[in-house]
Scaffold this motif. Sequence first.
Motif, PDB file in Angstrom:
ATOM      1  N   UNK A 144       0.785  -1.237   0.000  1.00 23.77           N
ATOM      2  CA  UNK A 144       0.000   0.000   0.000  1.00 23.77           C
ATOM      3  C   UNK A 144       0.819   1.290   0.000  1.00 23.77           C
ATOM      4  N   UNK A 145       1.787   1.413  -0.894  1.00 25.29           N
ATOM      5  CA  UNK A 145       2.515   2.686  -0.955  1.00 25.29           C
ATOM      6  C   UNK A 145       1.583   3.794  -1.449  1.00 25.29           C
ATOM      7  N   UNK A 146       1.736   4.966  -0.892  1.00 24.13           N
ATOM      8  CA  UNK A 146       0.913   6.108  -1.297  1.00 24.13           C
ATOM      9  C   UNK A 146       1.354   6.601  -2.666  1.00 24.13           C
ATOM     10  N   UNK A 147       0.424   7.127  -3.454  1.00 24.54           N
ATOM     11  CA  UNK A 147       0.831   7.715  -4.734  1.00 24.54           C
ATOM     12  C   UNK A 147       1.898   8.786  -4.485  1.00 24.54           C
ATOM     13  N   UNK A 148       2.814   8.907  -5.424  1.00 15.57           N
ATOM     14  CA  UNK A 148       3.878   9.893  -5.291  1.00 15.57           C
ATOM     15  C   UNK A 148       5.081   9.518  -6.119  1.00 15.57           C
ATOM     16  N   UNK A 149       6.190  10.157  -5.836  1.00 18.99           N
ATOM     17  CA  UNK A 149       7.442   9.965  -6.571  1.00 18.99           C
ATOM     18  C   UNK A 149       8.348   9.024  -5.773  1.00 18.99           C
ATOM     19  N   UNK A 150       8.909   8.026  -6.466  1.00 21.03           N
ATOM     20  CA  UNK A 150       9.726   7.003  -5.819  1.00 21.03           C
ATOM     21  C   UNK A 150      11.032   6.782  -6.577  1.00 21.03           C
ATOM     22  N   UNK A 151      11.995   6.201  -5.853  1.00 22.36           N
ATOM     23  CA  UNK A 151      13.270   5.791  -6.448  1.00 22.36           C
ATOM     24  C   UNK A 151      13.492   4.323  -6.084  1.00 22.36           C
ATOM     25  N   UNK A 152      13.625   3.514  -7.118  1.00 20.33           N
ATOM     26  CA  UNK A 152      13.900   2.086  -6.950  1.00 20.33           C
ATOM     27  C   UNK A 152      15.357   1.834  -7.288  1.00 20.33           C
ATOM     28  N   UNK A 153      16.007   1.057  -6.451  1.00 19.07           N
ATOM     29  CA  UNK A 153      17.386   0.657  -6.691  1.00 19.07           C
ATOM     30  C   UNK A 153      17.447  -0.865  -6.674  1.00 19.07           C
ATOM     31  N   UNK A 154      18.030  -1.442  -7.731  1.00 19.12           N
ATOM     32  CA  UNK A 154      18.177  -2.900  -7.827  1.00 19.12           C
ATOM     33  C   UNK A 154      19.599  -3.205  -8.271  1.00 19.12           C
ATOM     34  N   UNK A 155      20.250  -4.061  -7.494  1.00 22.90           N
ATOM     35  CA  UNK A 155      21.578  -4.526  -7.901  1.00 22.90           C
ATOM     36  C   UNK A 155      21.594  -6.039  -7.826  1.00 22.90           C
ATOM     37  N   UNK A 156      21.784  -6.668  -8.985  1.00 24.25           N
ATOM     38  CA  UNK A 156      21.894  -8.122  -9.046  1.00 24.25           C
ATOM     39  C   UNK A 156      23.259  -8.496  -8.480  1.00 24.25           C
ATOM     40  N   UNK A 157      23.262  -9.461  -7.602  1.00 29.63           N
ATOM     41  CA  UNK A 157      24.523  -9.893  -6.975  1.00 29.63           C
ATOM     42  C   UNK A 157      24.969 -11.199  -7.608  1.00 29.63           C
ATOM     43  N   UNK A 158      25.195 -12.193  -6.815  1.00 33.05           N
ATOM     44  CA  UNK A 158      25.688 -13.467  -7.342  1.00 33.05           C
ATOM     45  C   UNK A 158      24.670 -14.083  -8.290  1.00 33.05           C
ATOM     46  N   UNK A 159      25.125 -14.422  -9.499  1.00 33.89           N
ATOM     47  CA  UNK A 159      24.256 -14.992 -10.524  1.00 33.89           C
ATOM     48  C   UNK A 159      24.954 -16.186 -11.147  1.00 33.89           C
ATOM     49  N   UNK A 160      24.187 -17.245 -11.369  1.00 37.24           N
ATOM     50  CA  UNK A 160      24.780 -18.341 -12.124  1.00 37.24           C
ATOM     51  C   UNK A 160      24.927 -17.869 -13.572  1.00 37.24           C
ATOM     52  N   UNK A 161      25.998 -18.216 -14.198  1.00 36.75           N
ATOM     53  CA  UNK A 161      26.313 -17.681 -15.532  1.00 36.75           C
ATOM     54  C   UNK A 161      25.301 -18.072 -16.593  1.00 36.75           C
ATOM     55  N   UNK A 162      24.509 -19.081 -16.352  1.00 37.12           N
ATOM     56  CA  UNK A 162      23.558 -19.502 -17.386  1.00 37.12           C
ATOM     57  C   UNK A 162      22.298 -18.637 -17.445  1.00 37.12           C
ATOM     58  N   UNK A 163      22.241 -17.536 -16.707  1.00 38.79           N
ATOM     59  CA  UNK A 163      21.089 -16.631 -16.788  1.00 38.79           C
ATOM     60  C   UNK A 163      21.336 -15.442 -17.714  1.00 38.79           C
ATOM     61  N   UNK A 164      22.546 -15.279 -18.207  1.00 38.04           N
ATOM     62  CA  UNK A 164      22.876 -14.119 -19.033  1.00 38.04           C
ATOM     63  C   UNK A 164      22.039 -14.056 -20.308  1.00 38.04           C
ATOM     64  N   UNK A 165      21.585 -15.193 -20.800  1.00 42.48           N
ATOM     65  CA  UNK A 165      20.813 -15.206 -22.047  1.00 42.48           C
ATOM     66  C   UNK A 165      19.307 -15.112 -21.823  1.00 42.48           C
ATOM     67  N   UNK A 166      18.870 -14.984 -20.572  1.00 43.85           N
ATOM     68  CA  UNK A 166      17.440 -14.879 -20.279  1.00 43.85           C
ATOM     69  C   UNK A 166      16.932 -13.507 -20.735  1.00 43.85           C
ATOM     70  N   UNK A 167      15.837 -13.498 -21.482  1.00 46.06           N
ATOM     71  CA  UNK A 167      15.203 -12.254 -21.923  1.00 46.06           C
ATOM     72  C   UNK A 167      14.394 -11.723 -20.749  1.00 46.06           C
ATOM     73  N   UNK A 168      14.967 -10.747 -20.031  1.00 51.24           N
ATOM     74  CA  UNK A 168      14.338 -10.274 -18.793  1.00 51.24           C
ATOM     75  C   UNK A 168      14.302  -8.760 -18.745  1.00 51.24           C
TER      76      UNK A 168
END
Length: 179
Positions: A144-168
């Motif tokens: 239930x976030x209130x309407x307004x202005x937001x900042x999202x930050x996402x940093x992918x960390x450890x990843x198995x190398x076989x995900x690089x080809x995923x269309x995401x």
Amino acid sequence: MSPAAEKDVAPMVRPLQLVEMEAPLVVDFELRPPGPSATGTLLLGIRVNAENAIQSAEVADKVIAAGLEADVSLVRVDNTAPVDIPLVRVISSGDAPATLVPVGTEGHVVGVRRDDVDEISIEQVGRASTTGHSRHLSFALAQNPAPGRYRLSVRIRDVSTDLADVNSELLVAYRHRSK
């Protein structure tokens, strides 16, 4: 509102390759109230795309099985001082009912889970997947976030190398309201 300005309004998608990131992807956006087919819960996650339903399910399963790790944060950035928005995750195990658990203040999450978003609002703003079929996976949820202005930050960390080809893509959208 101009098409360029609409790009910064949720629901929104951004390219997001599932590889380890040195710096986070930071996106500022405007959040409006949920539509009639949406809940007030905001999904912060990814959309994986494939040619058909079977392939998209297989890709989603692959991403889930990989135990993708990420740091996720959501901050309200209206004209006042920035405010950290508490995030939660849905955890389920076996036959036990699913429960909501808070994401720690550092925002570290391990794994994604299948989730549903309000497809109607995504289609209305022209952000439906252009690839045959997609699945939605959540890192975290904001309740239930209130309407307004937001900042999202996402940093992918450890990843198995076989995900690089995923269309995401990074996905920010309200969850779907059950009938």
